[in-house]
Design an enzyme around this catalytic site. Structure first.
Site, PDB file in Angstrom:
ATOM      1  N   GLU A 174      43.943  33.393  48.892  1.00  7.15           N
ATOM      2  CA  GLU A 174      42.995  33.839  49.909  1.00  7.15           C
ATOM      3  C   GLU A 174      42.523  32.716  50.829  1.00  7.15           C
ATOM      4  OE1 GLU A 174      40.980  37.560  47.551  1.00  7.15           O
ATOM      5  OE2 GLU A 174      40.155  35.588  47.124  1.00  7.15           O
TER       6      GLU A 174
HETATM    7  C1  ACM Z   1      42.284  36.012  43.098  1.00  3.84           C
HETATM    8  O1  ACM Z   1      41.903  36.997  42.461  1.00  3.84           O
HETATM    9  N1  ACM Z   1      41.765  35.758  44.298  1.00  3.84           N
HETATM   10  C2  ACM Z   1      43.283  35.114  42.553  1.00  3.84           C
END
Ligand code: ACM
Ligand code: ZN
Length: 533
Positions: A326
């Site tokens: 992310e």
């Molecule tokens: C994640 O759950 N952002 C690895």
């Protein structure tokens, strides 16, 4: 009248005898349980735990076994009294698997053998889970031979201590819970947008500034805030204590310093590491934030190397988790330094990958190289596949199972922790009146996952090294809720990690888990009870 009294007394004796019999139907289910000939071994206060040899770890194992027996039954077995019946712990190089063990119960004694002390420890876990959980003076162990070893070498659980900080006492209890389930990896998520939680001597502002948020959003992104400062971090001494506590229980701690995204804690402390130079603040709500480390600034690499070098002194794990999830690349797109780095490296947006995505993978590869020089390897979340990731990287497949499959296709090892099965921050029952992140993940779904089906490709069979449950903690505050979310789903992950798929059976798991739940209760771990209804 006397006769009746005698019969009643006999009935009570039989009932209590029945109640204090060991039951080898434990979680995770051993690969092979074969009833032996002859009567039971009777454990009582005169029994002893003997160790063959001088291995310190084996003596520690013996102490654990004595502690576990006392905890479950109140029986205080002796140490070296030769007169009592004996449980003998010994090493046996004839056992193939590093983590394998054999338990042999005969009327005269029990032996627990392993190729390594680690294997013996798992034998001890099976023995302890066989015990009744009640105060008693004797326990009968039916004659048996249990031969066991794990299906996967990596059996992990991740705890996010950055969204919310968990006290050292909880971390130790959490590790105890992992050991009970034959989990051998504690993936410790230590840094986030909402707080940097590790002491780094060279960068004191990481904890002075980066570990504190001014307030926290109330509920599920309501726009309302609690107006209460929140903070906490682990000192180097704390982390050393955790590493040792885990190692004694054959659990490796893999620290995660998530980069280049999820870095607002660090950016608030050292704004020069971001593309815009800030100012930044430690996040007060959850989500994904556009400000990430600048990949075109040499100072960023210097920072990352220095932070990791300090952590390498504390964490001896072969793997270091670099995160990589992310990380929006918006800032990189308009950052002259990041764009210059893209030019310098000749990165192009081709084959479905953007130039910025490739830059992230180059960033990860560069840090991996630094770590490789120090004998370590990296794990990254599956975004690390959005470019030409170096060989030797292990991929943690979280956005489904395709990341793991793609990793295996590229010849990379992978750990499976897909959201749909292993995200323990999701609801486990529709009836929960809790505010959680969302999703519905009943224990049956978690249990049903098989990371390597029978008809999987040879690459998948070779490269899937194991499984991991993840507990993200945006909505998980404190011990009770953490255990509620973890249990019994960690047990389901544990059985998938340990027991051959052909031996798994949900109805049987349910019964075995109901027995283990008594031990959970004994420790005050309030598991979700849906499974037992
Ligand atoms: C994640 O759950 N952002 C690895
Ligand atoms: Zn930049």
């Amino acid at each position: 009248m006397k006769k009746i009294l005698f019969s009643v007394a006999m009935m009570i004796a039989c009932l209590s005898l029945h109640a204090t019999e060991a039951n080898y139907q434990v979680v995770p289910l051993p690969q092979s349980i074969t009833a032996g000939k002859g009567g039971a071994f009777v454990l009582d206060g005169n029994s002893v735990v003997n160790v063959v040899g001088t291995d310190e770890a084996m003596y520690r194992n013996a102490s654990f076994l004595k502690q576990y027996i006392r905890e479950a039954t109140g029986i205080a077995v002796g140490g070296a009294d030769k007169k009592g019946t004996a449980i003998t712990l010994k090493l046996n190089t004839g056992i193939e698997n590093e983590e394998g063990y054999v338990i042999t119960v005969k009327p005269k004694g029990i032996t627990v053998e392993g190729r390594t002390p680690r294997g013996v420890f798992y034998g001890i876990q099976t023995l302890r889970k066989s015990l009744p959980v009640e105060q008693t003076e004797t326990v009968g162990f039916p004659a048996v031979r249990i031969a066991d070893h794990p299906r996967f070498s990596y059996r992990g659980t991740m705890l996010d201590c950055a969204r919310h900080y968990f006290k050292l006492s909880f971390i130790k209890e959490f590790i105890d819970m992992l050991a009970l389930h034959n989990i051998n990896i504690f993936h410790w998520h230590l840094t986030e947008d909402q707080g940097w939680r590790v002491q780094i001597d060279r960068y004191p502002r990481l904890t002075e500034v980066g570990s504190k948020r001014a307030q926290t959003v109330i509920g599920r992104m309501t726009g309302l805030y609690d107006d209460t400062p929140y903070g906490g971090y682990y000192t180097k001494e704390d982390m050393r204590e955790v590493v040792k506590y885990a190692a004694d229980r054959y659990i490796t701690v893999i620290p995660e310093i998530d980069m280049p995204g999820h870095m607002l804690g660090a950016l608030a402390a050292y704004p020069e590491l971001g593309c815009t130079g800030g100012p930044y603040k430690v996040a007060e709500e959850w989500g994904v934030f556009p400000d990430i480390l600048c990949a075109g600034n040499p100072k960023t690499y210097e920072f990352v190397y220095n932070v990791l070098d300090e952590l390498l002194e504390i964490f001896p794990s072969k793997y270091i988790h670099l995160g990589g999830d992310e990380a929006p690349r918006d800032r990189w797109k308009s950052c002259p330094r990041c764009q210059a780095e893209i030019q310098r490296l000749g990165l192009k947006g081709t084959d479905g990958f953007s130039a910025e995505g490739r830059l992230q993978v180059c960033f990860m590869n560069r840090v991996a190289k630094h770590l490789a020089e120090k004998g370590r390897r990296i794990i990254g979340w599956d975004e690390i596949l959005e470019g030409d990731v170096d060989k030797g990287t292990t991929v943690m497949s979280w956005r489904g199972v395709s990341g793991g499959q793609e990793a295996a296709r590229r010849g990379l090892d992978a750990i499976m922790s897909p959201t749909a099965y292993y995200y323990l921050d999701y609801y486990q029952t529709k009836n929960d009146a809790l505010t959680l992140i969302g999703g519905l993940l009943p224990v049956e779904t978690t249990y049903g996952y098989n990371p390597v089906p029978e008809d999987a490709s040879p690459e998948l069979k070779q490269h899937i090294k194991g499984v991991q449950a993840n507990l993200w903690t945006e909505y998980i505050v404190g011990r009770d809720l953490a255990f509620y979310q973890l249990l019994p789903r960690v047990a389901a992950v544990s059985e998938t990690g340990w027991t051959e798929n052909g031996r798994k059976d949900f109805a049987s798991f349910r019964e075995r888990e109901a027995r283990l739940n008594r031990l959970y209760r004994h420790f005050g771990w309030k598991a979700c009870q849906d499974l037992f209804k």
